[in-house]
Design a protein around this motif. Structure first.
Motif, short mmCIF file in Angstrom:
data_model
loop_
_atom_site.label_atom_id
_atom_site.label_comp_id
_atom_site.label_asym_id
_atom_site.label_seq_id
_atom_site.Cartn_x
_atom_site.Cartn_y
_atom_site.Cartn_z
N ARG A 193 15.72 -3.02 28.97
CA ARG A 193 14.91 -3.23 30.28
C ARG A 193 15.57 -2.63 31.30
N PRO A 194 15.07 -1.85 32.57
CA PRO A 194 15.70 -0.92 33.47
C PRO A 194 17.08 -1.78 33.98
N GLY A 195 18.05 -0.58 33.81
CA GLY A 195 19.32 -0.85 34.43
C GLY A 195 20.04 -1.52 33.57
N VAL A 196 19.70 -2.38 32.46
CA VAL A 196 20.71 -3.08 31.45
C VAL A 196 21.77 -2.26 30.85
N ALA A 197 21.31 -1.14 30.20
CA ALA A 197 22.07 -0.30 29.61
C ALA A 197 23.13 0.34 30.31
N ASP A 257 27.15 -24.33 17.19
CA ASP A 257 26.00 -24.06 18.09
C ASP A 257 26.03 -22.62 18.37
N ASP A 258 25.06 -21.87 17.92
CA ASP A 258 25.30 -20.47 18.34
C ASP A 258 24.54 -19.81 19.42
N ARG A 259 24.20 -20.61 20.03
CA ARG A 259 23.52 -20.29 21.49
C ARG A 259 24.83 -19.91 22.49
N LEU A 260 24.25 -18.76 23.16
CA LEU A 260 25.26 -18.49 24.09
C LEU A 260 24.67 -17.67 25.30
N SER A 261 25.49 -17.46 26.26
CA SER A 261 24.82 -16.93 27.50
C SER A 261 26.03 -16.16 28.14
N PHE A 262 25.61 -15.18 28.93
CA PHE A 262 26.87 -14.55 29.69
C PHE A 262 26.49 -13.84 30.74
N ALA A 263 27.33 -13.50 31.97
CA ALA A 263 27.12 -13.03 33.11
C ALA A 263 28.22 -11.76 33.20
N ALA A 264 27.91 -10.63 33.40
CA ALA A 264 28.76 -9.46 33.25
C ALA A 264 28.96 -8.83 34.93
N LEU A 265 29.98 -8.57 35.31
CA LEU A 265 30.13 -7.69 36.63
C LEU A 265 30.64 -6.24 36.30
N VAL A 266 30.27 -5.65 37.30
CA VAL A 266 30.83 -4.32 37.56
C VAL A 266 31.73 -4.18 38.79
N PRO A 267 33.03 -3.80 38.63
CA PRO A 267 33.58 -3.55 40.14
C PRO A 267 32.94 -2.69 40.98
N ARG A 269 30.11 -3.14 42.37
CA ARG A 269 28.80 -3.58 42.64
C ARG A 269 28.61 -5.07 42.84
N SER A 270 27.64 -5.54 43.59
CA SER A 270 27.15 -6.70 43.86
C SER A 270 26.45 -7.53 43.06
N GLY A 271 25.76 -6.65 41.88
CA GLY A 271 24.74 -7.33 41.14
C GLY A 271 25.52 -7.86 39.84
N VAL A 272 24.66 -8.70 39.13
CA VAL A 272 24.98 -9.24 37.98
C VAL A 272 24.20 -9.07 36.82
N LEU A 273 24.58 -8.99 35.69
CA LEU A 273 23.71 -8.80 34.34
C LEU A 273 23.83 -10.19 33.80
N HIS A 274 22.72 -10.88 33.53
CA HIS A 274 22.78 -12.45 32.96
C HIS A 274 21.94 -11.90 31.55
N VAL A 275 22.72 -12.29 30.41
CA VAL A 275 22.14 -12.18 29.04
C VAL A 275 22.26 -13.79 28.38
N ARG A 276 21.04 -13.94 27.73
CA ARG A 276 21.07 -14.95 26.82
C ARG A 276 20.78 -14.55 25.29
N GLY A 277 21.52 -15.43 24.33
CA GLY A 277 21.00 -15.00 22.68
C GLY A 277 21.83 -15.95 21.96
N VAL A 306 20.51 -10.58 21.25
CA VAL A 306 20.04 -10.78 22.52
C VAL A 306 18.61 -11.13 22.55
N GLU A 307 18.26 -12.55 23.33
CA GLU A 307 17.10 -12.81 23.61
C GLU A 307 16.37 -12.66 24.97
N ASP A 308 17.25 -12.30 25.87
CA ASP A 308 16.88 -11.97 27.32
C ASP A 308 17.98 -11.51 27.94
N ALA A 309 17.57 -10.29 28.69
CA ALA A 309 18.73 -9.59 29.57
C ALA A 309 18.28 -9.14 31.09
#
Length: 757
Positions: A193-197, A257-267, A269-277, A306-309
């Motif tokens: 998806r746009p911007g994720v990689a 329970d193998d379900r997880l999620s995370f939120a990533a930062l880039v110093p 930048r004020s955006g956040v990458l949300h990932v679930r899987g 990854v199920e959603d990003a």
């Protein structure tokens, strides 16, 4: 590396990697946690924890909704955003449309500090955006994740360029190729998806949330040099698991329970990458070797299906400005978290029966200067351990302080947002059924507060937290300047978020933030001998400030004529006061009311008859404020009567709608000043140009932040921008290529010139 032709990539996709499935296998790889680790955990927030929360501006938050869907995000935006009701209960605002249910977990970040405070608990209540949590455990987490990621070192020009390069690539395959990833990004997996990689390629830090079999929640930090998560294909990524405290909550949770999620930062930048899987633990040597540092591979790795990003702008991160050196906390402003962990350890040792150990710990901690020595020793251990893992140039907070803060930019190079003035509502006064006046005073309790200085007719921007987000609206002052109290009058607008909040929720004693004054619609320091005012509806507000200011001078000889259009007598704002003032100052103030429900709307003939009837002087000054159709009508009449343009001022209000959110992908923004490069940043989805620029520390001009004053007007040198309409730009300014950054969002890569027009 091209994973599609690599044996590791094939093994991952075919599930052929060896996966750990039991606690014994995990502990066999990383070891068992020392008993002292578990003794650092407490079951309620002590004074030290509360002091940390009072200074913390941003936190990671992991939760699941009622359907069991997990999410990790960042919350906050200002120090003390978490309210501590008791040692076992806290609350905070969650602006996103999530509905946390059951167990939740946090870690609280202090800008410039390596250690962080982790808190686990469960949702006790939800009221709108306000979430109340019962605290079950709290403990200090070591600084290794922050140090590995260099989280608090402000990104340099090179790093910024690398972090923003390629965000405009339209094709996922092109993004992947630029990021050094596999062309498999051409498929429609979540990571394509746009911007994720690009975001993942630049992100050194993330917050990872997992849950155990009983639903208990855990959110822990992960940090690494370069990318903390490596992309294998459009649906799979891997996160190295390096040396830690061996507590391994995340790993043990994933076994159940193998379900997880995370939120990533880039110093920077004020955006956040949300990932679930879903995650699995592997010790595959070949895969671990690809993440080795100077020949030292991680102990284990997490392979995530990854199920959603999605990349999105984060209001919490933007407001907290964690990479601005001005927000970094200095020694002494908060407890040393290593010392705090020692206090927790001593208290728990005493309760567990290890009285001699507890006594020794307390005795050592009481020695003068011992806290500083312990901090230096801890930093030495951090550096030694991380160098053994293969990290180079390991710098701790103490290093930066000893070098005079060498990792910070000079103060003169950093522009911070103008401070807001905190005000308290002294009174809410009902003017009409649909209009109230807020009487504001300084919230600091100063017995001799600074007066509210402005020019009659100017407006202020009020800022309120509504649903966990700061909402700004501009309102003209209706009081005269120079008083210790400021009055702003707010009309209820159907569907208006801010005005509804004012009318339904605000009470005396509540607090708001204030910015201003702003605007060029004012009487000036030397008003004319004769002033002609035409107003309709809430457009009367700035006129009332002018009238009150002029009539306060009892010796004045100037004359004011007012034509005021209202829907009905009941909806005539300040009606009784205007009648009284006209009687008390005969010859100075005359008021003509037009009630549209009775007389019909003002038209050009009616305006012309009134103006010619009052016989204004040739040098009279004219002020017009109201809906655009009326404003256009009055301006047309005055032009027809030969009134020079320089004697006429007019103002209209923007609708108060939320900022345009036309951009749905990250866009690069370059800022110049007279052709000289100032900086580059990324405008995240949902952000304005101004928000992104300020979050990155760029010297963006602004004042009202709601599209009314024009102070944020800049020239668009390249790219496309969408803006909220209406706004204060004139047709000529738009033709000349000017945009308002506070209500503008990019449709492409953009270049702005912030030189004063």
């Amino acid at each position: 590396m091209t994973w599609e032709n690599d044996a590791i990539g094939q093994a991952v996709r075919s599930s052929a990697l060896h996966r750990l499935t039991t606690p014994d296998e995990v502990e066999g790889a990383i070891g068992r946690p020392p008993s002292v680790i578990m003794l650092k955990q407490i079951d309620a927030l002590d004074e030290g924890c509360r002091a940390v929360l009072a200074r913390c501006p941003v936190a990671a938050f992991g939760y699941r909704d009622a359907d069991g869907v997990g999410r990790t995000t960042f919350i906050g935006g200002r120090p003390g955003f978490t309210r501590v009701h008791s040692p076992r209960r806290i609350s905070f605002a969650l602006p996103e449309p999530g509905a946390p249910h059951g167990p939740v977990s946090f870690f609280f970040l202090l800008p410039g500090v390596g250690e962080l405070l982790r808190v686990n608990g469960s949702v006790a209540a939800r009221r709108g955006a306000e979430i109340t949590v019962d605290v079950e455990e709290a403990y200090v987490h070591c600084a290794q994740a922050v140090l590995r990621s260099r989280l608090w070192q402000p990104p340099g020009q090179t790093a910024t360029a690398e972090a923003t390069a390629g965000v405009e690539a339209a094709e996922p395959a092109e993004q992947a190729e630029q990021a050094g990833q596999s062309p498999e990004f051409a498929d429609d997996g979540p990571l394509s998806r746009p911007g994720v990689a690009r975001f993942l390629a630049a992100s050194p830090f993330l917050a990872l949330s997992t849950w155990d079999a009983s639903g208990g929640s855990d959110t822990s930090p992960r940090g690494d040099r370069q990318a903390v998560a490596r992309i294998l294909d459009a649906r799979t990524l891997v996160i190295p698991d390096r040396r830690g405290n061996k507590r391994a909550d995340t790993l043990h949770n994933l076994l159940r329970d193998d379900r997880l999620s995370f939120a990533a930062l880039v110093p920077g930048r004020s955006g956040v990458l949300h990932v679930r899987g879903r995650g699995a633990i592997t010790d595959d040597p070949a895969l671990l070797e690809t993440m080795a540092l100077r020949g030292t591979p991680p102990y284990l790795a997490l392979v995530v299906d990854v199920e959603d990003a999605e990349v999105s702008g984060s209001d919490a991160v933007a407001r907290a400005r964690p990479w601005s050196p001005g927000t970094h906390l200095d020694r002494g402003t908060v407890p040393d978290l290593m010392a705090l962990a020692g206090e927790h350890l001593a208290a728990n040792s005493a309760r567990s029966g290890a009285g001699s150990s507890a006594f020794l710990l307390r005795a050592v901690g009481a020695v003068p200067g011992m806290s500083r020595l312990l901090r230096l020793f801890a930093d030495l251990l951090y550096r030694t351990g991380m160098r053994q893992e293969g990290y180079e140039d390991v710098r701790t907070g103490a290093d930066g302080r000893r070098r005079g803060g060498a990792d910070r930019r000079p103060a003169e190079d950093v522009r911070t947002e103008a401070p807001l003035r905190e005000v308290r509502i002294a009174e809410v006064r009902r003017e009409t059924p649909s209009t109230v006046t807020l009487v504001l005073e300084d919230a600091g309790g100063d017995p001799d507060p600074a007066p509210f200085d402005f020019l009659p007719g100017q407006f202020f921007t009020l800022v309120a937290d509504i649903g966990g987000r700061p909402v700004r609206r501009a309102y003209s002052a209706s009081s005269a300047p120079g008083s210790s109290r400021l009055e702003v009058t707010v009309k209820q607008v159907e569907g208006g978020r801010f005005s509804t909040h004012v009318h339904r929720r605000l009470r005396a004693g509540d607090r708001l933030a204030l910015r201003g004054p702003s605007g060029s619609f004012h009487a000036g320091p030397q008003p004319a001998d004769e002033t002609v005012l035409v107003a309709a509806g809430s457009g009367m507000t700035p006129m009332m400030s002018m009238i009150r200011a002029r009539l306060a001078d009892r010796t004045g000889r100037d004359r004011i004529a007012l034509l005021y259009s209202s829907r009905s007598a009941e909806e005539t704002v300040f009606g009784e006061e205007l009648t009284r003032l006209a009687k008390e100052t005969p010859g100075r103030l005359s008021v003509t009311h037009v009630l549209t429900g009775r007389d019909g709307r003002l038209d050009a003939d009616g305006v012309r008859r009134w103006v010619t009837g009052i016989s204004p002087a040739r040098d009279a000054r004219y002020y017009v404020c109201g809906p655009q159709p009326l404003t256009d009508t009055v301006l047309g009449v005055l032009t027809g009567l030969g009134v020079p343009d320089e004697q006429v001022r007019h103002e209209r209000y923007v609708s108060g709608a939320d900022t345009a959110t036309a951009t749905t992908v990250p866009r690069e923004m370059t800022v110049e000043e007279d052709g000289r490069a100032v900086g580059t940043t990324v405008v995240e989805p949902g952000q304005t140009l101004l928000d992104a620029g300020l979050a990155a520390g760029l010297p963006m001009p602004y004042s009202c932040t709601v599209g009314n004053c024009g102070d944020c007007m800049v020239r668009l040198r390249g790219g496309e921008v969408a803006q909220n309409e209406p706004n204060c730009l004139t047709p000529q300014e738009k033709t000349d290529g000017y945009v308002l950054t506070c209500v503008g969002s990019p449709l492409s890569k953009v270049t702005l010139d912030i030189a004063e027009p």
